[in-house]
Design a protein around this motif. Structure first.
Motif, PDB file in Angstrom:
ATOM      1  N   LYS A 167      20.692 -14.018 -12.262  1.00  0.00           N
ATOM      2  CA  LYS A 167      21.892 -13.948 -12.282  1.00  0.00           C
ATOM      3  C   LYS A 167      22.455 -12.512 -12.545  1.00  0.00           C
ATOM      4  CE  LYS A 167      22.076 -18.575 -14.564  1.00  0.00           C
ATOM      5  NZ  LYS A 167      22.245 -19.278 -13.245  1.00  0.00           N
ATOM      6  N   ARG A 168      21.932 -11.768 -11.621  1.00  0.00           N
ATOM      7  CA  ARG A 168      22.486 -10.377 -11.342  1.00  0.00           C
ATOM      8  C   ARG A 168      21.976  -9.465 -12.524  1.00  0.00           C
ATOM      9  NH1 ARG A 168      27.907  -9.692  -8.051  1.00  0.00           N
ATOM     10  NH2 ARG A 168      26.285  -7.959  -7.555  1.00  0.00           N
ATOM     11  N   ARG A 169      21.102  -9.884 -13.381  1.00  0.00           N
ATOM     12  CA  ARG A 169      20.458  -9.008 -14.146  1.00  0.00           C
ATOM     13  C   ARG A 169      18.936  -8.515 -13.720  1.00  0.00           C
ATOM     14  NH1 ARG A 169      22.802  -8.780 -19.443  1.00  0.00           N
ATOM     15  NH2 ARG A 169      20.959  -7.679 -20.116  1.00  0.00           N
ATOM     16  N   ARG A 170      18.769  -7.276 -13.747  1.00  0.00           N
ATOM     17  CA  ARG A 170      17.756  -6.734 -13.329  1.00  0.00           C
ATOM     18  C   ARG A 170      16.449  -6.806 -14.018  1.00  0.00           C
ATOM     19  NH1 ARG A 170      19.046  -1.256 -11.305  1.00  0.00           N
ATOM     20  NH2 ARG A 170      17.932  -0.556 -13.114  1.00  0.00           N
ATOM     21  N   SER A 171      15.126  -7.108 -13.723  1.00  0.00           N
ATOM     22  CA  SER A 171      14.225  -7.065 -14.454  1.00  0.00           C
ATOM     23  C   SER A 171      12.962  -6.786 -13.604  1.00  0.00           C
ATOM     24  CB  SER A 171      13.593  -8.302 -15.427  1.00  0.00           C
ATOM     25  OG  SER A 171      13.491  -9.369 -14.480  1.00  0.00           O
ATOM     26  N   SER A 172      11.776  -6.646 -13.737  1.00  0.00           N
ATOM     27  CA  SER A 172      10.471  -5.922 -13.074  1.00  0.00           C
ATOM     28  C   SER A 172       9.255  -6.837 -13.077  1.00  0.00           C
ATOM     29  CB  SER A 172      10.590  -4.413 -13.215  1.00  0.00           C
ATOM     30  OG  SER A 172       9.916  -4.296 -14.336  1.00  0.00           O
ATOM     31  N   ILE A 173       8.608  -6.921 -12.066  1.00  0.00           N
ATOM     32  CA  ILE A 173       7.371  -7.482 -12.323  1.00  0.00           C
ATOM     33  C   ILE A 173       6.272  -6.221 -11.680  1.00  0.00           C
ATOM     34  CG2 ILE A 173       8.173  -9.620 -11.781  1.00  0.00           C
ATOM     35  CD1 ILE A 173       7.207  -9.370  -9.079  1.00  0.00           C
ATOM     36  N   PRO A 174       4.973  -6.398 -12.003  1.00  0.00           N
ATOM     37  CA  PRO A 174       4.170  -5.454 -11.575  1.00  0.00           C
ATOM     38  C   PRO A 174       3.875  -5.458 -10.151  1.00  0.00           C
ATOM     39  CG  PRO A 174       3.105  -6.926 -13.367  1.00  0.00           C
ATOM     40  CD  PRO A 174       4.541  -7.525 -12.872  1.00  0.00           C
ATOM     41  N   LEU A 175       3.549  -4.492  -9.491  1.00  0.00           N
ATOM     42  CA  LEU A 175       3.366  -4.523  -8.050  1.00  0.00           C
ATOM     43  C   LEU A 175       1.896  -4.419  -7.787  1.00  0.00           C
ATOM     44  CD1 LEU A 175       4.146  -3.494  -5.102  1.00  0.00           C
ATOM     45  CD2 LEU A 175       3.989  -1.199  -5.578  1.00  0.00           C
TER      46      LEU A 175
ATOM     47  N   ALA B  13       0.765  -1.363   0.088  1.00  0.00           N
ATOM     48  CA  ALA B  13      -0.064   0.105   0.205  1.00  0.00           C
ATOM     49  C   ALA B  13       0.866   1.272   0.156  1.00  0.00           C
ATOM     50  CB  ALA B  13      -0.932  -0.082   1.262  1.00  0.00           C
ATOM     51  N   LEU B  14       1.877   1.299   1.023  1.00  0.00           N
ATOM     52  CA  LEU B  14       2.721   2.439   0.885  1.00  0.00           C
ATOM     53  C   LEU B  14       3.708   2.568  -0.359  1.00  0.00           C
ATOM     54  CD1 LEU B  14       4.320   4.662   2.440  1.00  0.00           C
ATOM     55  CD2 LEU B  14       5.798   2.814   3.040  1.00  0.00           C
ATOM     56  N   LEU B  15       4.053   1.427  -1.084  1.00  0.00           N
ATOM     57  CA  LEU B  15       4.598   1.742  -2.309  1.00  0.00           C
ATOM     58  C   LEU B  15       3.733   2.401  -3.351  1.00  0.00           C
ATOM     59  CD1 LEU B  15       6.673  -1.690  -2.111  1.00  0.00           C
ATOM     60  CD2 LEU B  15       7.764   0.669  -2.375  1.00  0.00           C
ATOM     61  N   ARG B  16       2.595   1.834  -3.382  1.00  0.00           N
ATOM     62  CA  ARG B  16       1.505   2.452  -4.538  1.00  0.00           C
ATOM     63  C   ARG B  16       1.243   3.532  -4.121  1.00  0.00           C
ATOM     64  NH1 ARG B  16      -0.445  -1.011  -8.434  1.00  0.00           N
ATOM     65  NH2 ARG B  16      -1.775   0.583  -8.544  1.00  0.00           N
ATOM     66  N   GLU B  17       1.199   3.979  -2.859  1.00  0.00           N
ATOM     67  CA  GLU B  17       0.694   5.271  -2.518  1.00  0.00           C
ATOM     68  C   GLU B  17       1.921   6.489  -3.073  1.00  0.00           C
ATOM     69  OE1 GLU B  17      -1.030   4.757   1.596  1.00  0.00           O
ATOM     70  OE2 GLU B  17       0.174   6.839   1.781  1.00  0.00           O
ATOM     71  N   VAL B  18       3.002   5.896  -2.920  1.00  0.00           N
ATOM     72  CA  VAL B  18       4.189   6.996  -3.231  1.00  0.00           C
ATOM     73  C   VAL B  18       4.501   6.833  -4.816  1.00  0.00           C
ATOM     74  CG1 VAL B  18       5.320   6.753  -1.038  1.00  0.00           C
ATOM     75  CG2 VAL B  18       6.273   5.424  -2.889  1.00  0.00           C
ATOM     76  N   GLY B  19       3.831   6.059  -5.366  1.00  0.00           N
ATOM     77  CA  GLY B  19       3.753   6.063  -6.863  1.00  0.00           C
ATOM     78  C   GLY B  19       4.568   4.715  -7.630  1.00  0.00           C
ATOM     79  N   TYR B  20       5.127   3.833  -6.893  1.00  0.00           N
ATOM     80  CA  TYR B  20       5.608   2.863  -7.300  1.00  0.00           C
ATOM     81  C   TYR B  20       4.585   1.797  -7.910  1.00  0.00           C
ATOM     82  CZ  TYR B  20      10.437   3.614  -6.022  1.00  0.00           C
ATOM     83  OH  TYR B  20      11.759   4.151  -5.563  1.00  0.00           O
ATOM     84  N   ARG B  21       4.868   1.203  -9.161  1.00  0.00           N
ATOM     85  CA  ARG B  21       4.134   0.283  -9.863  1.00  0.00           C
ATOM     86  C   ARG B  21       4.963  -1.015 -10.112  1.00  0.00           C
ATOM     87  NH1 ARG B  21       1.236   3.167  -7.577  1.00  0.00           N
ATOM     88  NH2 ARG B  21      -0.553   4.408  -8.449  1.00  0.00           N
ATOM     89  N   GLU B  22       6.012  -1.046  -9.973  1.00  0.00           N
ATOM     90  CA  GLU B  22       6.796  -2.311 -10.315  1.00  0.00           C
ATOM     91  C   GLU B  22       7.806  -2.687  -8.973  1.00  0.00           C
ATOM     92  OE1 GLU B  22       8.899  -1.166 -13.765  1.00  0.00           O
ATOM     93  OE2 GLU B  22       7.411  -1.862 -14.928  1.00  0.00           O
ATOM     94  N   LEU B  23       8.083  -3.909  -8.875  1.00  0.00           N
ATOM     95  CA  LEU B  23       9.209  -4.230  -8.057  1.00  0.00           C
ATOM     96  C   LEU B  23      10.388  -5.048  -8.876  1.00  0.00           C
ATOM     97  CD1 LEU B  23       7.247  -6.187  -5.263  1.00  0.00           C
ATOM     98  CD2 LEU B  23       8.356  -3.963  -5.050  1.00  0.00           C
ATOM     99  N   ALA B  24      11.734  -4.847  -8.566  1.00  0.00           N
ATOM    100  CA  ALA B  24      12.607  -5.200  -9.268  1.00  0.00           C
ATOM    101  C   ALA B  24      13.115  -6.771  -8.786  1.00  0.00           C
ATOM    102  CB  ALA B  24      13.917  -4.391  -8.882  1.00  0.00           C
ATOM    103  N   VAL B  25      13.303  -7.538  -9.857  1.00  0.00           N
ATOM    104  CA  VAL B  25      13.621  -9.093  -9.402  1.00  0.00           C
ATOM    105  C   VAL B  25      14.812  -9.252 -10.280  1.00  0.00           C
ATOM    106  CG1 VAL B  25      11.492  -9.767  -9.019  1.00  0.00           C
ATOM    107  CG2 VAL B  25      12.116  -9.762 -11.445  1.00  0.00           C
ATOM    108  N   PHE B  26      15.652 -10.223  -9.827  1.00  0.00           N
ATOM    109  CA  PHE B  26      16.915 -10.661 -10.443  1.00  0.00           C
ATOM    110  C   PHE B  26      17.346 -11.805 -10.944  1.00  0.00           C
ATOM    111  CE2 PHE B  26      17.246  -6.613  -7.995  1.00  0.00           C
ATOM    112  CZ  PHE B  26      18.214  -5.820  -8.617  1.00  0.00           C
TER     113      PHE B  26
END
Ligand code: ZN
Ligand code: FE
Ligand code: FE
Ligand code: ZN
Length: 266
Positions: free
Chosen positions: A258-266, A243-256
């Motif tokens: 083999k040390r490469r970053r991508s993202s998934i929806p929050l 809830a806090l993350l969405r409130e401040v405007g985040y819509r994705e979370l980072a996932v990794f």
């Protein structure tokens, strides 16, 4: 949801087997979890009085145990990570150790100012005699160095210096928050919303809302972790965190992977 910060009993201050953490994640319907146990301080030539990490010879067993867990038939994806202490004088040694290591992600955390393990309850009394503004400055300087070291994918519990409730007024914190968001952005490095602070005397997540907002403004990627040191702590406070993350405007979370970053929806 994902939980990218979980420990194992190898660190001498966590309870429960990795399979139990995984079972709890399954029960909660998490999509992905990442074990990030404390990387052996012994490999960096450090032997603190209170053991807070696995022994060097336990590292291969940790890696194979988490990998085996990930290869099982689970509904939850299992990633292999490590929480590594940032020690400025050990940058080169650490770069060599992490080069070619099989981790999906590496969390860089600052737990030591000099030889003071300020996150350890047994050493918390030192705050009472410390010059707080000076301690905060030293802490954040280490965080900024960790960000620019190129060693880490994620900066762990980024304002954990507040853990035991020793705080500076917001107006004194502002320059630290601003510089932290700027340095994260400049180095294209991710940080975690670490929910463990809610249960500590600090009483709030790492980081607190003002720094979280600045990171969002800068477009710094965020991931999420409970810092579970027991199976029942997996996913702790995640409804509130989301809830806090969405409130401040985040819509994705980072996932990794083999040390490469991508993202998934929050
Ligand atoms: Zn720990
Ligand atoms: Fe930590
Ligand atoms: Fe941790
Ligand atoms: Zn931690």
């Amino acid at each position: 949801m994902i939980d990218y910060h979980m420990h194992t009993p190898l660190c001498h201050h966590a309870l429960g087997e990795p399979a139990e953490y995984l079972a709890e994640a399954c029960r909660q319907g998490l999509l992905e979890i990442g074990f990030a146990d404390h990387y052996p301080l012994g490999l960096l030539g450090i032997e603190p009085k209170n053991k807070v990490s696995m022994d060097p010879e336990e590292l291969p067993g940790y890696i194979s145990e988490i990998r085996a867990l990930g290869e099982g038939q689970n509904r939850v994806r299992v990633k292999l990570g490590a929480e590594v202490d940032y020690l400025p004088e050990k940058e080169k040694a650490l770069a060599r150790l992490l080069d070619g290591a099989p981790f999906d992600f590496v969390i860089g955390s600052v737990h030591f100012i000099g030889d003071w393990d300020f996150t350890h309850p047994r050493h918390a009394e030192k705050y009472e005699s410390a010059d707080l503004p000076q301690i905060y400055r030293r802490y954040f300087e280490l965080i900024w160095q960790a960000c620019s070291s190129g060693l880490f994918d994620i900066i762990g519990h980024i304002d954990v210096i507040k853990k035991f409730g020793h705080r500076l007024p917001d107006r004194e914190m502002e320059p630290f928050w601003k510089e932290t968001a700027r340095v994260l952005k400049k180095n294209d490095i991710c940080f975690e919303l670490n929910t463990a602070g809610r249960a500590a005397p600090a009483g709030e997540f790492y980081p607190g809302r003002p720094l979280l907002e600045l990171c969002r403004e800068e477009g710094v990627p965020v991931t999420l972790g409970s810092d579970a040191h027991a199976p029942e702590q997996v996913g702790r406070y995640f409804d509130e965190a989301r809830a806090l993350l969405r409130e401040v405007g985040y819509r994705e979370l980072a996932v990794f992977t083999k040390r490469r970053r991508s993202s998934i929806p929050l």
